[in-house]
Design a protein around this motif. Structure first.
Motif, short mmCIF file in Angstrom:
data_model
loop_
_atom_site.label_atom_id
_atom_site.label_comp_id
_atom_site.label_asym_id
_atom_site.label_seq_id
_atom_site.Cartn_x
_atom_site.Cartn_y
_atom_site.Cartn_z
N GLY B 53 71.18 146.15 3.60
CA GLY B 53 70.64 147.39 3.05
C GLY B 53 71.28 147.71 1.72
O GLY B 53 71.74 146.83 1.02
N VAL B 54 71.28 148.98 1.37
CA VAL B 54 71.82 149.40 0.07
C VAL B 54 73.25 149.88 0.22
O VAL B 54 73.56 150.64 1.13
CB VAL B 54 70.95 150.53 -0.53
CG1 VAL B 54 71.58 151.10 -1.77
CG2 VAL B 54 69.56 150.02 -0.84
N LYS B 62 75.06 149.68 -7.69
CA LYS B 62 74.20 149.62 -6.50
C LYS B 62 74.00 148.16 -6.10
O LYS B 62 73.70 147.31 -6.94
CB LYS B 62 72.85 150.25 -6.84
CG LYS B 62 71.93 150.44 -5.66
CD LYS B 62 70.74 151.28 -6.08
CE LYS B 62 69.83 151.53 -4.90
NZ LYS B 62 68.68 152.37 -5.24
N TYR B 64 71.97 145.63 -3.38
CA TYR B 64 70.97 145.43 -2.34
C TYR B 64 71.38 144.21 -1.53
O TYR B 64 71.42 143.10 -2.06
CB TYR B 64 69.59 145.14 -2.96
CG TYR B 64 68.84 146.35 -3.45
CD1 TYR B 64 69.07 146.86 -4.73
CD2 TYR B 64 67.89 146.98 -2.66
CE1 TYR B 64 68.36 147.96 -5.19
CE2 TYR B 64 67.18 148.07 -3.11
CZ TYR B 64 67.43 148.56 -4.38
OH TYR B 64 66.73 149.65 -4.84
N ILE B 66 69.84 142.10 0.86
CA ILE B 66 68.51 141.87 1.44
C ILE B 66 68.68 141.16 2.78
O ILE B 66 69.41 140.18 2.87
CB ILE B 66 67.67 140.97 0.51
CG1 ILE B 66 67.55 141.61 -0.87
CG2 ILE B 66 66.28 140.76 1.07
CD1 ILE B 66 66.85 140.72 -1.86
N PRO B 67 68.01 141.65 3.83
CA PRO B 67 68.22 141.05 5.15
C PRO B 67 67.58 139.67 5.32
O PRO B 67 66.74 139.47 6.18
CB PRO B 67 67.61 142.08 6.11
CG PRO B 67 66.69 142.88 5.31
CD PRO B 67 67.17 142.85 3.90
N TRP B 68 67.95 138.72 4.48
CA TRP B 68 67.56 137.33 4.65
C TRP B 68 68.85 136.60 5.02
O TRP B 68 69.84 136.66 4.29
CB TRP B 68 67.01 136.75 3.34
CG TRP B 68 65.62 137.14 3.04
CD1 TRP B 68 65.20 138.34 2.56
CD2 TRP B 68 64.45 136.35 3.17
NE1 TRP B 68 63.84 138.34 2.38
CE2 TRP B 68 63.36 137.14 2.74
CE3 TRP B 68 64.20 135.04 3.58
CZ2 TRP B 68 62.05 136.65 2.75
CZ3 TRP B 68 62.91 134.56 3.57
CH2 TRP B 68 61.85 135.37 3.17
N ILE B 86 59.98 141.46 -2.02
CA ILE B 86 61.16 142.31 -2.13
C ILE B 86 61.71 142.34 -3.55
O ILE B 86 62.09 143.41 -4.05
CB ILE B 86 62.25 141.91 -1.08
CG1 ILE B 86 63.44 142.87 -1.13
CG2 ILE B 86 62.75 140.52 -1.26
CD1 ILE B 86 63.18 144.22 -0.60
#
Lengths: 182, 445
Positions: B53-54, B62, B64, B66-68, B86
């Protein structure tokens, strides 16, 4: 009674705010309406029809054995997956000092309600959520003594512009400490 | 007169915190310095375990996650087009102007740069390592790099040797490649407050104990040096497959009291290990830059290193003794370094490194690269495709096909989820209020 209507670009979501009339002063109602997607409804009906036809063929033509039961189970799971339960509106009723009532109204007439006591709310937060394919905003409540956040809008994913006034209203009603962030 | 242009940069790599390494800390320090210069920086990487998530880091950086899931050596599963939705969403919602990818070994970086070029964004790539040419893995990697750099706006390498290596591997025009060396956080790496005495000479080695980092050379060199110099002691920090060989060497020559093995050293403790020594030994067989010797020099240690890759470019001649990657020459170099030791002033060395290297300087130079990238003209798909055809008779056509499919998928995505429906994210301004408390303020676009 004051009412604020707000449309986003695609007219998909509509925001309405009722600030309490003379009889129910102090009660703040924020509603987000969603337009029914006819295309999705049509596709969902077609999907369920296909599943029923397959079930009928499995039952009538094939003998009832373990493989046909397995086939029917898969078909029923698929039917559940394509099922479209359109949401008419989701609303949050803020009762200051008392708590909030979260409601989900479906087009079928069903209404799901949850009440969260004010003492249990630690802080309302706006979350930037990331999935493998997209990002979206969500409004959630941090509850005392609970690990999980409670989403204010369970089914809908309204844009940030519609969530900000609701978040501000929740903060002014329930936030303990002021000044750490605006 | 217009002020300096403010960029909105998306850094993409498979390698970022909480994982620790040279690329990770490069991205972090560079991002922090760019934020101080007034730019907006967003980092994209894959999820690490539950960290998905962030997240916000110091200064409003910031990230990210990413849920990979990573599938091999920290790299995201290469699906070519899977990350298009995405990456497109992040580029639009953060109003990015430049996409900056890091490390040739990162699949997420290559995919993000490909999507950025399809979507019409400016792309910059930084190569952090040297790679070979001949083995199967390198041939494939170089082909992928050729694909990415065929249509890049600007590229950055960390040393001139690295630039030569990248240009040869990818066939990119050398004029597009900038050389911006790494730097070191000199505030963190300071010399010991009290100078060590020279009765016992301590040689420090901190590296991954693997073939590439020359662990086999250490096995040859250490016993010989211990025999020639009775007052020399070794401190070895780090772990890896070759650790077993070093342990065996200790047993064989009975050097348990002269060679101390610390195991893996967390980065926060590296400085305390370095300041316990007089000489830093680096035996790498290949290095694009080698931040480790910079950290050692910042702590006031004299460095002995193999003359490989970009190492000769890092330190001035009076701070480093170079040797060929052979045991005989390394022993000679260590002897020379021991003789030089009384003339070394650790504090003076630290002050020199502080003047030579700083992350703020790296950020300012990177800013120039971004300005240059934004001056590159916008080109359509038809104008870009001939750039890929130069990659080879078969590869060129394959790359063109890949880009055309990417373009079509992008058009489909534009229809399915128009850009206007993706909301822009408000910037979070980090402010300090009267009570010196750090607070954030949302600035809606």
């Amino acid at each position: 009674m004051s009412c604020l209507l707000f449309h986003n670009d695609k007219d998909k979501y509509r925001y309405s705010h009722h600030n309490g009339d003379s009889t129910c002063k102090g009660i703040d109602v924020h509603e987000i309406f969603m337009a029914k997607s006819r295309v999705r409804l049509l596709l969902s009906h077609i999907g369920i029809l296909v599943c029923l036809v397959n079930c009928y063929i499995s039952l009538v033509k094939d003998k009832l054995c373990s493989s046909s039961i397995w086939k029917i189970t898969v078909i029923l799971l698929f039917a559940k997956f394509v099922q479209y339960k359109p949401v008419k509106k989701e609303s949050i009723v803020i009762l200051p000092e008392f708590g909030v009532q979260l409601e989900t109204h479906y087009w079928s007439g069903q209404i799901a309600r949850r009440f969260v006591p004010g003492g249990k709310i630690l802080r309302p937060v706006l979350n930037d959520c990331v999935t493998p394919f997209t990002c979206y905003w969500s409004l959630a409540l941090i509850l005392r003594g609970e690990d999980q956040l409670m989403l204010v809008f369970q089914e809908l994913k309204p844009p940030l512009k519609l969530l900000v006034p609701i978040w501000k209203a929740l903060r002014s009603s329930f936030d303990v400490k002021e000044g750490s962030s605006t | 007169m217009d002020g300096p242009q403010r960029h909105r940069i998306l850094m993409v790599s498979d390698f970022f915190y909480p994982n620790f390494g040279g690329v990770e800390s490069h991205i972090y320090y560079l991002s922090q310095c760019l934020i101080k210069l007034g730019h907006k920086v967003v980092i994209t990487t894959h999820a690490y375990g539950n960290r998905s998530g962030v997240r916000y880091m110091t200064g409003g950086l910031k990230v990210y996650y990413i849920p990979w899931r990573p599938f091999l050596m920290q790299n995201t599963l290469p699906t070519f087009y899977g990350t298009l939705p995405i990456i497109r969403t992040i580029l639009i919602r953060e109003r990015i102007s430049v996409v900056h990818g890091h490390q040739a070994f990162s699949t997420l970086c290559h995919e993000a740069l490909m999507h950025a070029r399809t979507l019409g964004y400016k792309a910059v790539f930084t190569d952090h390592s040297l790679y070979r040419f001949a083995d199967v893995g390198s041939i494939h990697m170089n082909k992928v790099l050729q694909f990415t750099l065929a249509d890049i706006d600007q590229a950055i390498c960390v040393s001139h040797t690295s630039k030569e290596n990248t240009v040869l591997r990818s066939g990119i025009d050398p004029e597009k490649v900038f050389v911006i060396p790494n730097a070191v956080d000199t505030a963190m790496f300071t010399p010991a407050p009290k100078r060590l005495c020279y009765d016992e000479i301590v040689i420090v080695v901190i590296s991954r104990l693997v073939y590439r980092k020359g662990a086999d050379l250490l096995v040859e060199v250490i016993p010989e040096v211990c025999q020639l110099n009775p007052n020399v002691r070794f401190v070895i920090g780090g772990d890896g497959l070759k650790r077993v060989r070093l342990e065996e060497m200790r047993e064989k020559y009975s050097l348990q009291d002269r060679v101390e093995m610390l195991g893996a050293v967390p980065h926060a403790q590296v400085r305390s290990v370095l300041v316990s020594g007089h000489i830093f030994l680096n035996s790498s067989l290949t290095e694009a830059f080698c931040i480790a010797i910079l950290e050692a020099a910042s702590c006031g240690l004299l460095t002995v290193s193999t003359r490989v890759g970009g190492v000769p470019e890092v330190l001035p001649d009076d701070m480093i003794v170079l040797a060929e990657p052979t045991p005989v020459d390394m022993i000679r170099a260590i002897k020379e370094a021991i003789e030089m030791l009384p003339n070394i002033n650790p504090q003076a060395m630290h002050d020199r490194v502080k003047k030579l290297y700083s992350w703020h300087d790296v950020a300012k130079r990177t800013e120039v690269v971004y300005d240059r990238a934004l001056l590159c003209s916008d080109v359509s798909l038809l104008q870009r495709l001939p750039r890929y055809l130069k990659c080879g008779p078969w590869a060129g056509k394959l790359f063109c096909l890949v880009m055309m499919i990417n373009f079509l998928l992008w058009q489909l995505l534009q229809f399915w989820q128009p850009s206007k429906s993706i909301e822009e994210v408000p910037d979070i301004l980090i402010l300090e209020n009267e009570d010196k408390e750090i607070c954030g303020k949302l600035r809606m676009p």
